[in-house]
Design a protein around this motif. Structure first.
Motif, mmCIF file in Angstrom:
data_model
loop_
_atom_site.group_PDB
_atom_site.id
_atom_site.type_symbol
_atom_site.label_atom_id
_atom_site.label_comp_id
_atom_site.label_asym_id
_atom_site.label_seq_id
_atom_site.Cartn_x
_atom_site.Cartn_y
_atom_site.Cartn_z
ATOM 1 N N LEU A 118 11.594 0.313 -1.324
ATOM 2 C CA LEU A 118 11.570 2.033 -2.519
ATOM 3 C C LEU A 118 10.042 2.699 -2.811
ATOM 4 C CD1 LEU A 118 11.092 0.450 -5.395
ATOM 5 C CD2 LEU A 118 13.479 0.529 -4.759
ATOM 6 N N VAL A 119 9.726 3.282 -2.949
ATOM 7 C CA VAL A 119 8.528 3.946 -3.144
ATOM 8 C C VAL A 119 8.526 4.409 -5.293
ATOM 9 C CG1 VAL A 119 6.849 5.938 -3.293
ATOM 10 C CG2 VAL A 119 7.766 5.276 -1.509
ATOM 11 N N ARG A 120 7.938 3.630 -6.125
ATOM 12 C CA ARG A 120 7.958 3.790 -7.462
ATOM 13 C C ARG A 120 7.258 4.947 -7.019
ATOM 14 N NH1 ARG A 120 8.312 -1.991 -9.828
ATOM 15 N NH2 ARG A 120 9.707 -3.514 -8.319
ATOM 16 N N VAL A 121 7.234 5.596 -9.015
ATOM 17 C CA VAL A 121 6.414 7.043 -9.182
ATOM 18 C C VAL A 121 6.074 6.402 -11.088
ATOM 19 C CG1 VAL A 121 6.500 8.951 -9.938
ATOM 20 C CG2 VAL A 121 7.942 7.997 -8.078
ATOM 21 N N THR A 122 5.534 6.101 -11.759
ATOM 22 C CA THR A 122 5.146 5.107 -12.830
ATOM 23 C C THR A 122 4.310 6.874 -13.417
ATOM 24 O OG1 THR A 122 5.428 3.188 -12.196
ATOM 25 C CG2 THR A 122 4.139 4.018 -14.540
ATOM 26 N N LEU A 123 4.572 6.758 -14.914
ATOM 27 C CA LEU A 123 4.609 8.211 -14.577
ATOM 28 C C LEU A 123 3.546 7.598 -16.404
ATOM 29 C CD1 LEU A 123 7.216 10.488 -15.432
ATOM 30 C CD2 LEU A 123 4.949 10.520 -13.728
ATOM 31 N N ARG A 124 1.796 8.277 -16.272
ATOM 32 C CA ARG A 124 0.713 7.793 -17.161
ATOM 33 C C ARG A 124 0.412 8.913 -17.690
ATOM 34 N NH1 ARG A 124 1.377 2.591 -17.459
ATOM 35 N NH2 ARG A 124 2.221 1.197 -15.800
ATOM 36 N N GLY A 125 0.680 9.931 -19.011
ATOM 37 C CA GLY A 125 -0.182 10.844 -19.185
ATOM 38 C C GLY A 125 -0.365 11.954 -18.246
ATOM 39 N N ASP A 126 -1.745 12.165 -18.058
ATOM 40 C CA ASP A 126 -1.642 13.199 -16.924
ATOM 41 C C ASP A 126 -1.703 12.699 -15.834
ATOM 42 O OD1 ASP A 126 -4.133 11.671 -16.902
ATOM 43 O OD2 ASP A 126 -5.506 13.005 -17.533
ATOM 44 N N HIS A 127 -0.873 12.094 -14.832
ATOM 45 C CA HIS A 127 -1.366 10.789 -13.490
ATOM 46 C C HIS A 127 -0.340 10.824 -13.625
ATOM 47 C CE1 HIS A 127 -3.104 7.653 -15.400
ATOM 48 N NE2 HIS A 127 -2.829 6.892 -14.294
ATOM 49 N N ALA A 128 0.494 10.455 -12.823
ATOM 50 C CA ALA A 128 1.214 9.883 -11.744
ATOM 51 C C ALA A 128 0.649 8.389 -11.004
ATOM 52 C CB ALA A 128 2.689 10.425 -11.496
ATOM 53 N N GLU A 129 1.609 7.184 -10.949
ATOM 54 C CA GLU A 129 0.976 6.381 -9.815
ATOM 55 C C GLU A 129 2.222 6.035 -8.875
ATOM 56 O OE1 GLU A 129 0.201 2.488 -12.149
ATOM 57 O OE2 GLU A 129 -1.525 3.654 -13.091
ATOM 58 N N ILE A 130 2.060 6.315 -7.443
ATOM 59 C CA ILE A 130 2.915 6.252 -6.729
ATOM 60 C C ILE A 130 2.776 4.812 -5.645
ATOM 61 C CG2 ILE A 130 4.019 7.405 -4.654
ATOM 62 C CD1 ILE A 130 4.139 8.944 -7.345
ATOM 63 N N ALA A 131 3.404 4.317 -5.575
ATOM 64 C CA ALA A 131 3.410 2.631 -5.365
ATOM 65 C C ALA A 131 4.099 2.075 -4.739
ATOM 66 C CB ALA A 131 3.095 1.803 -5.861
ATOM 67 N N ALA A 132 4.441 1.835 -3.408
ATOM 68 C CA ALA A 132 5.304 0.709 -2.674
ATOM 69 C C ALA A 132 4.791 -0.607 -2.624
ATOM 70 C CB ALA A 132 5.736 1.762 -1.832
ATOM 71 N N ARG A 133 5.430 -1.315 -1.751
ATOM 72 C CA ARG A 133 5.467 -2.875 -1.856
ATOM 73 C C ARG A 133 6.116 -3.220 -0.456
ATOM 74 N NH1 ARG A 133 5.401 -3.730 -7.190
ATOM 75 N NH2 ARG A 133 7.464 -4.867 -6.922
ATOM 76 N N GLY A 134 5.292 -4.128 0.221
ATOM 77 C CA GLY A 134 6.285 -4.602 1.591
ATOM 78 C C GLY A 134 6.588 -6.216 1.284
ATOM 79 N N ASP A 135 6.547 -6.532 1.628
ATOM 80 C CA ASP A 135 6.999 -8.095 2.173
ATOM 81 C C ASP A 135 5.582 -8.747 2.531
ATOM 82 O OD1 ASP A 135 9.126 -8.219 1.215
ATOM 83 O OD2 ASP A 135 10.038 -8.461 3.463
ATOM 84 N N GLY A 136 3.947 -8.655 1.296
ATOM 85 C CA GLY A 136 2.912 -9.077 1.431
ATOM 86 C C GLY A 136 2.028 -8.081 1.454
ATOM 87 N N PRO A 137 2.509 -6.812 2.108
ATOM 88 C CA PRO A 137 1.132 -5.691 2.015
ATOM 89 C C PRO A 137 1.706 -4.874 0.871
ATOM 90 C CG PRO A 137 1.984 -5.671 4.447
ATOM 91 C CD PRO A 137 3.414 -6.558 3.367
ATOM 92 N N ALA A 138 0.771 -4.005 -0.219
ATOM 93 C CA ALA A 138 1.203 -2.706 -1.448
ATOM 94 C C ALA A 138 0.066 -1.757 -1.328
ATOM 95 C CB ALA A 138 1.258 -3.346 -2.481
ATOM 96 N N ALA A 139 0.574 -0.673 -1.479
ATOM 97 C CA ALA A 139 -0.159 0.564 -1.488
ATOM 98 C C ALA A 139 0.277 0.917 -2.790
ATOM 99 C CB ALA A 139 0.171 1.440 -0.244
ATOM 100 N N SER A 140 -0.627 1.696 -3.206
ATOM 101 C CA SER A 140 -1.228 2.758 -4.490
ATOM 102 C C SER A 140 -1.294 3.638 -4.608
ATOM 103 C CB SER A 140 -1.565 2.084 -5.639
ATOM 104 O OG SER A 140 -2.339 1.623 -6.103
ATOM 105 N N THR A 141 -1.009 4.589 -4.867
ATOM 106 C CA THR A 141 -2.845 6.424 -5.467
ATOM 107 C C THR A 141 -1.839 7.470 -6.427
ATOM 108 O OG1 THR A 141 -3.279 7.791 -3.895
ATOM 109 C CG2 THR A 141 -0.749 7.793 -3.623
ATOM 110 N N SER A 142 -2.787 7.600 -7.038
ATOM 111 C CA SER A 142 -2.408 8.441 -8.452
ATOM 112 C C SER A 142 -2.856 9.766 -7.571
ATOM 113 C CB SER A 142 -3.389 7.692 -8.836
ATOM 114 O OG SER A 142 -3.965 8.869 -10.471
ATOM 115 N N ILE A 143 -1.700 10.665 -8.643
ATOM 116 C CA ILE A 143 -1.715 12.368 -8.120
ATOM 117 C C ILE A 143 -1.730 12.868 -9.697
ATOM 118 C CG2 ILE A 143 -0.631 11.940 -5.869
ATOM 119 C CD1 ILE A 143 1.677 13.257 -7.560
#
Length: 372
Positions: free
Chosen positions: A284-309
């Motif tokens: 899955l892709v996670r969406v975490t809300l933090r005030g004026d932005h959202a963190e969009i993140a994903a993890r595999g079996d080892g790799p991980a990635a995140s971005t902010s919008i």
């Protein structure tokens, strides 16, 4: 039969009608296109037992007639001819196609064995063809594949079209996504009709009829055929009989929401696709809300990635986290060009997606439970 016809018009009509020839015809005659010439008109028809397409075009009819020709071969031949007038001459066994410097002789199929073409019922109303095609595209991605729907509710493989007064509503669902798209139409009489058509079939029909207005025919009593027609193109299609789930009962109420978050739909969709590169299958892709932005993140079996919008929230506590299938999320955002509002409830309850502009669209999307 002997006629003269413009090459461009002939090639276009033949190509269009050939889309209604089955890929693997159950009987040889269904590989053919039926040509009927009379009164300075040429009608070209294809049929696969579920859907028939009929194209009409002007022709200089020296002698009338009806013949059955190998369809895809005729489409290939007419597409290669020079831009000129084309002569079609048929005898008992062959069709001769002649253009300046070119001549093709094609064998005929037995027209007497060709099944009777179904007729669409009288038009129920009309809508803008381009807008109808857009509406079909907006909901078609949520339908199950025809193969996946087998053994389940058959309606999950289709698009439901409902006429409600001067409005059409289209929707589809795979139990995880439910897009709703409405558009205006002009009913011939007060209408409250519903029909269900296999999603790939309706998508192909709508994509091929995008000029001017489209006349839409709902099936009559005891008749399973629907119709879609423009000035010189007509499609008759068999509707589905499988039930469609009562999806209206699954639309969450905005007044029951915890709050909402607003995004640029293009940014949110792009972020989800970007981080999803690292995820493994069914993650899955996670969406975490933090005030004026959202963190969009994903993890595999080892790799991980995140971005902010950028995001705007109302009544949502900092750190609220919810997860989605990235493909499902992006397809439900795709019809929205401007800002989108996502009504949130709990991390495991369906969300309601709505545009902030006047796009007549909304969608329900099921989140994925996060396993810590």
């Amino acid at each position: 039969m002997k006629i003269h016809v413009d090459q461009r018009a002939l090639a276009d009509a033949t190509r269009w009608a050939s889309r209604y020839i089955a890929d693997k015809p159950t009987v040889p005659v269904l590989s053919g296109l039926l040509l009927n010439a009379h009164d300075d008109m040429l009608t070209i028809s294809g049929f696969d037992y579920d859907t028939s397409g009929r194209a009409t075009l002007a022709a200089d009819t020296a002698s009338s007639g009806s013949i059955l020709v190998p369809g895809r071969l005729l489409a290939d031949v007419t597409a290669t001819l020079p831009d000129s007038m084309v002569e079609l001459t048929a005898d008992d066994d062959t069709l001769t196609v002649t253009a300046p410097g070119n001549q093709f002789t094609l064998p005929l199929l037995p027209a007497r064995e060709y099944p009777a073409l179904p007729k669409a019922p009288t038009a129920t109303g009309t809508a803008d063809a381009a807008e109808f095609a857009t509406a079909v595209k907006d909901v078609a991605t949520a339908a199950m594949t025809v193969q996946a729907a087998v053994g389940q509710v058959e309606g999950l493989g289709g698009i439901r079209i409902r006429a409600q007064g001067e409005r059409l509503e289209l929707t589809a669902t795979d139990r995880y996504r439910i897009p709703f798209r409405t558009l205006p139409w002009q009913p011939a009489a007060p209408a409250d009709d519903t029909m269900l058509i296999t999603a790939p079939t309706l998508a192909d029909i709508a994509k091929s009829l995008t000029s001017g207005e489209v006349s839409i025919s709902f099936p009559g009593p005891g008749d399973g055929m629907a119709g879609f027609a423009t000035t010189n193109r007509t499609v008759a299609v068999r509707t589905r009989v499988g039930g469609f789930p009562p999806v209206e009962n699954l639309v969450p109420k905005t007044e029951a929401a915890t709050g909402y978050a607003e995004f640029d739909p293009n940014e949110l969709g792009a972020a989800a696709r970007r981080v999803a590169i690292v995820r493994e299958k069914n993650k899955l892709v996670r969406v975490t809300l933090r005030g004026d932005h959202a963190e969009i993140a994903a993890r595999g079996d080892g790799p991980a990635a995140s971005t902010s919008i950028e995001a705007t929230t109302d009544d949502i506590e900092d750190g609220f986290e919810i997860a989605f299938d990235p493909e499902y999320l992006t397809t439900m955002l795709a019809p929205i060009a401007d800002r989108v509002r996502i009504w949130l409830y709990t991390p495991t309850r369906p969300v309601l997606i709505e545009p902030l502009d006047d796009t007549p669209y909304r969608a329900v999307l099921m989140p994925i439970r996060i396993k810590q």
